[in-house]
Design a protein around this motif. Structure first.
Motif, PDB file in Angstrom:
ATOM      1  N   LEU A 211      -3.774  -4.004  21.917  1.00 41.55           N
ATOM      2  CA  LEU A 211      -3.856  -2.889  22.848  1.00 41.55           C
ATOM      3  C   LEU A 211      -4.048  -3.421  24.264  1.00 41.55           C
ATOM      4  N   ASP A 212      -3.431  -2.746  25.219  1.00 40.16           N
ATOM      5  CA  ASP A 212      -3.672  -3.054  26.624  1.00 40.16           C
ATOM      6  C   ASP A 212      -4.758  -2.132  27.167  1.00 40.16           C
ATOM      7  N   HIS A 213      -5.457  -2.586  28.206  1.00 36.65           N
ATOM      8  CA  HIS A 213      -6.482  -1.752  28.835  1.00 36.65           C
ATOM      9  C   HIS A 213      -5.827  -0.472  29.349  1.00 36.65           C
ATOM     10  N   GLY A 214      -6.385   0.657  28.964  1.00 31.14           N
ATOM     11  CA  GLY A 214      -5.820   1.936  29.370  1.00 31.14           C
ATOM     12  C   GLY A 214      -5.003   2.604  28.289  1.00 31.14           C
ATOM     13  N   GLU A 215      -4.737   1.926  27.180  1.00 35.07           N
ATOM     14  CA  GLU A 215      -4.017   2.556  26.073  1.00 35.07           C
ATOM     15  C   GLU A 215      -5.011   3.228  25.129  1.00 35.07           C
ATOM     16  N   LEU A 216      -4.615   4.379  24.618  1.00 35.47           N
ATOM     17  CA  LEU A 216      -5.484   5.198  23.770  1.00 35.47           C
ATOM     18  C   LEU A 216      -4.793   5.465  22.440  1.00 35.47           C
ATOM     19  N   ILE A 217      -5.492   5.196  21.341  1.00 35.12           N
ATOM     20  CA  ILE A 217      -4.953   5.511  20.019  1.00 35.12           C
ATOM     21  C   ILE A 217      -4.968   7.018  19.827  1.00 35.12           C
ATOM     22  N   THR A 218      -3.792   7.598  19.614  1.00 32.36           N
ATOM     23  CA  THR A 218      -3.703   9.040  19.408  1.00 32.36           C
ATOM     24  C   THR A 218      -3.509   9.408  17.945  1.00 32.36           C
ATOM     25  N   ALA A 219      -2.886   8.527  17.164  1.00 33.54           N
ATOM     26  CA  ALA A 219      -2.642   8.846  15.760  1.00 33.54           C
ATOM     27  C   ALA A 219      -2.341   7.578  14.973  1.00 33.54           C
ATOM     28  N   ILE A 220      -2.493   7.683  13.679  1.00 38.05           N
ATOM     29  CA  ILE A 220      -2.068   6.655  12.737  1.00 38.05           C
ATOM     30  C   ILE A 220      -0.999   7.284  11.860  1.00 38.05           C
ATOM     31  N   GLU A 221       0.151   6.649  11.771  1.00 34.07           N
ATOM     32  CA  GLU A 221       1.271   7.210  11.025  1.00 34.07           C
ATOM     33  C   GLU A 221       1.566   6.355   9.801  1.00 34.07           C
ATOM     34  N   ILE A 222       1.715   7.015   8.649  1.00 36.57           N
ATOM     35  CA  ILE A 222       1.960   6.311   7.390  1.00 36.57           C
ATOM     36  C   ILE A 222       3.242   6.845   6.769  1.00 36.57           C
ATOM     37  N   PRO A 223       4.190   5.972   6.478  1.00 32.58           N
ATOM     38  CA  PRO A 223       5.426   6.441   5.841  1.00 32.58           C
ATOM     39  C   PRO A 223       5.201   6.801   4.379  1.00 32.58           C
ATOM     40  N   LYS A 224       6.124   7.569   3.833  1.00 30.46           N
ATOM     41  CA  LYS A 224       6.072   7.858   2.399  1.00 30.46           C
ATOM     42  C   LYS A 224       6.135   6.563   1.597  1.00 30.46           C
ATOM     43  N   ASN A 225       5.512   6.582   0.429  1.00 30.77           N
ATOM     44  CA  ASN A 225       5.599   5.423  -0.460  1.00 30.77           C
ATOM     45  C   ASN A 225       5.818   5.923  -1.885  1.00 30.77           C
ATOM     46  N   LYS A 226       6.072   4.971  -2.762  1.00 24.75           N
ATOM     47  CA  LYS A 226       6.347   5.326  -4.156  1.00 24.75           C
ATOM     48  C   LYS A 226       5.285   4.782  -5.104  1.00 24.75           C
ATOM     49  N   PHE A 227       4.081   4.541  -4.572  1.00 19.70           N
ATOM     50  CA  PHE A 227       3.045   4.001  -5.461  1.00 19.70           C
ATOM     51  C   PHE A 227       1.737   4.799  -5.392  1.00 19.70           C
ATOM     52  N   ALA A 228       1.822   6.074  -5.021  1.00 18.86           N
ATOM     53  CA  ALA A 228       0.599   6.880  -4.940  1.00 18.86           C
ATOM     54  C   ALA A 228      -0.150   6.907  -6.267  1.00 18.86           C
ATOM     55  N   ALA A 229       0.577   6.973  -7.379  1.00 18.18           N
ATOM     56  CA  ALA A 229      -0.072   7.047  -8.690  1.00 18.18           C
ATOM     57  C   ALA A 229      -0.494   5.687  -9.212  1.00 18.18           C
ATOM     58  N   ASN A 230      -0.064   4.624  -8.549  1.00 17.54           N
ATOM     59  CA  ASN A 230      -0.367   3.271  -9.030  1.00 17.54           C
ATOM     60  C   ASN A 230      -0.893   2.416  -7.886  1.00 17.54           C
ATOM     61  N   SER A 231      -2.094   2.730  -7.458  1.00 15.94           N
ATOM     62  CA  SER A 231      -2.714   1.995  -6.359  1.00 15.94           C
ATOM     63  C   SER A 231      -4.199   1.807  -6.635  1.00 15.94           C
ATOM     64  N   ALA A 232      -4.761   0.790  -5.996  1.00 12.82           N
ATOM     65  CA  ALA A 232      -6.184   0.507  -6.195  1.00 12.82           C
ATOM     66  C   ALA A 232      -6.738  -0.206  -4.972  1.00 12.82           C
ATOM     67  N   TYR A 233      -8.010   0.060  -4.691  1.00 15.11           N
ATOM     68  CA  TYR A 233      -8.732  -0.694  -3.664  1.00 15.11           C
ATOM     69  C   TYR A 233      -9.986  -1.252  -4.310  1.00 15.11           C
ATOM     70  N   ILE A 234     -10.076  -2.566  -4.337  1.00 16.08           N
ATOM     71  CA  ILE A 234     -11.210  -3.256  -4.954  1.00 16.08           C
ATOM     72  C   ILE A 234     -11.956  -4.029  -3.871  1.00 16.08           C
ATOM     73  N   LYS A 235     -13.245  -3.805  -3.783  1.00 13.22           N
ATOM     74  CA  LYS A 235     -14.082  -4.450  -2.766  1.00 13.22           C
ATOM     75  C   LYS A 235     -15.221  -5.191  -3.445  1.00 13.22           C
ATOM     76  N   VAL A 236     -15.280  -6.504  -3.210  1.00 16.28           N
ATOM     77  CA  VAL A 236     -16.354  -7.331  -3.759  1.00 16.28           C
ATOM     78  C   VAL A 236     -17.339  -7.629  -2.626  1.00 16.28           C
ATOM     79  N   ARG A 237     -18.602  -7.325  -2.842  1.00 18.98           N
ATOM     80  CA  ARG A 237     -19.608  -7.459  -1.787  1.00 18.98           C
ATOM     81  C   ARG A 237     -20.944  -7.818  -2.399  1.00 18.98           C
ATOM     82  N   ASP A 238     -21.888  -8.162  -1.558  1.00 14.53           N
ATOM     83  CA  ASP A 238     -23.186  -8.608  -2.046  1.00 14.53           C
ATOM     84  C   ASP A 238     -24.012  -7.481  -2.643  1.00 14.53           C
ATOM     85  N   ARG A 239     -23.822  -6.264  -2.172  1.00 12.95           N
ATOM     86  CA  ARG A 239     -24.501  -5.115  -2.753  1.00 12.95           C
ATOM     87  C   ARG A 239     -23.522  -3.960  -2.783  1.00 12.95           C
TER      88      ARG A 239
END
Length: 337
Positions: A211-239
């Motif tokens: 980002l340059d100074h003066g730029e503002l995030i207005t949105a995050i855009e996500i395209p369609k995908n074909k893995f909505a039914a087959n996805s996972a997020y795994i997080k390994v942490r100390d607690r």
């Protein structure tokens, strides 16, 4: 905390103009990271420009012509609202899982989507102003290099910085091939692919993103995908809660029967930015979804890891986490609307 000026504004153009006039000003959205850094004297803005009145919170379908091609998430929307939005839970459950794995409910209620992308490393040497840190003060050195570096990077680090990027949300967005929409000082929009948004440290670890100074995030855009039914997020942490990842993996599989048409994998806790596991993705493409192939892909991805004195364990942990994330994605653990 040092004294600062607090400025309200009601529209994006005004906010940008105010920021441009003051090179030491910062935008304030949820403040869940910036205010902590100010209290620790790490960040020292002399003006905060409040974005709370800007209407940049909507979650809506992304339309081209008459076709829905994805989803747009407001940059000032709250993390909680994004995670629980029906469209996101239905079509982008990977993002829901990643957001809910981060921070605490109270912080998610305050933190904004754009602010999540802009959060800074949680390296303890970065937070300790008595210690040298190239990210905080360029040219002073990296204390973590010879210090306790258990939490630090195994990919993409440089002699200037070995810190890791902390966001869970951004790891999922990387696997989802998202883009960040920003408003420039001219008023025109700029679209930045999530893979190009964050930076590796190189010789300028003080620059977290493009980002340059003066730029503002207005949105995050996500395209369609074909893995909505087959996805996972795994997080390994100390607690189990309110802890940053030692290793995390966002995985999505596009399947035809038991065959992998394509795989999308990103890792957190291992680099200065979300780390796209392209070696693993390439190996899995066209293969059967078996544990043996998952292990082969994980081994290949971790071959280029460069561990430090105290984080060699992340190589084995990374392999196991990739395999487990792929197994869970294959089982189909997506949220149901």
């Amino acid at each position: 905390m040092r004294p600062f000026k607090f400025t309200n504004t009601s529209n994006a153009s005004s906010a940008i103009n105010l920021l441009i006039k003051n090179p030491n000003a910062k935008f304030l959205a949820g403040g869940t990271n910036l205010l902590d850094l100010m209290k620790e004297d790490v960040e020292r803005p002399d003006e905060l420009i409040d974005l709370g009145r800007l209407d940049l919170t909507a979650v809506r379908p992304l339309v081209t012509g008459n076709n829905v091609v994805g989803i747009s998430i407001g940059g000032l929307g709250k993390n909680t609202d994004a995670a629980n939005h029906p469209l996101i839970r239905k079509d982008y459950p990977l993002l829901t899982k990643a957001i809910l794995a981060g921070a605490s409910a109270q912080i998610r209620n305050m933190a904004t989507n754009g602010g999540n992308l802009l959060q800074r490393t949680r390296c303890s040497y970065f937070y300790d102003i008595a210690m040298p840190c190239n990210k905080r003060l360029p040219g002073t050195g990296c204390s973590a290099m010879q210090g306790i570096n258990r939490m630090h990077a195994i990919f993409g680090w440089s002699d200037s910085c070995i810190a890791v990027y902390p966001s869970d949300m951004a790891v999922a967005l990387s696997a989802l091939n998202a883009s960040v929409k920003v408003m420039q000082p001219s008023g025109t929009a700029r679209i930045i692919a999530i893979h190009d948004f964050h930076r590796l440290p190189g010789n300028h670890p003080e620059k977290d993103n493009n980002l340059d100074h003066g730029e503002l995030i207005t949105a995050i855009e996500i395209p369609k995908n074909k893995f909505a039914a087959n996805s996972a997020y795994i997080k390994v942490r100390d607690r189990n809660s309110y802890a940053f990842a030692l290793v995390s993996v966002a995985a999505g599989l596009e399947l035809a029967g038991g065959k992998i048409i394509s795989a999308s994998i990103a890792m957190g806790g291992v680099a200065h930015k979300p780390w796209r596991a392209t070696h693993a993705e390439n190996i899995l493409r066209g293969k059967m979804a078996t544990v043996e192939n998952f292990q082969m892909a994980a081994d290949a991805e971790m071959e280029d890891a460069r561990p430090l004195a105290h984080n060699k364990f992340k190589i084995g942990m990374g392999k196991k986490t990739i395999v487990y994330a792929l197994e869970q994605a294959f089982k189909g653990t997506g949220y149901k609307a």
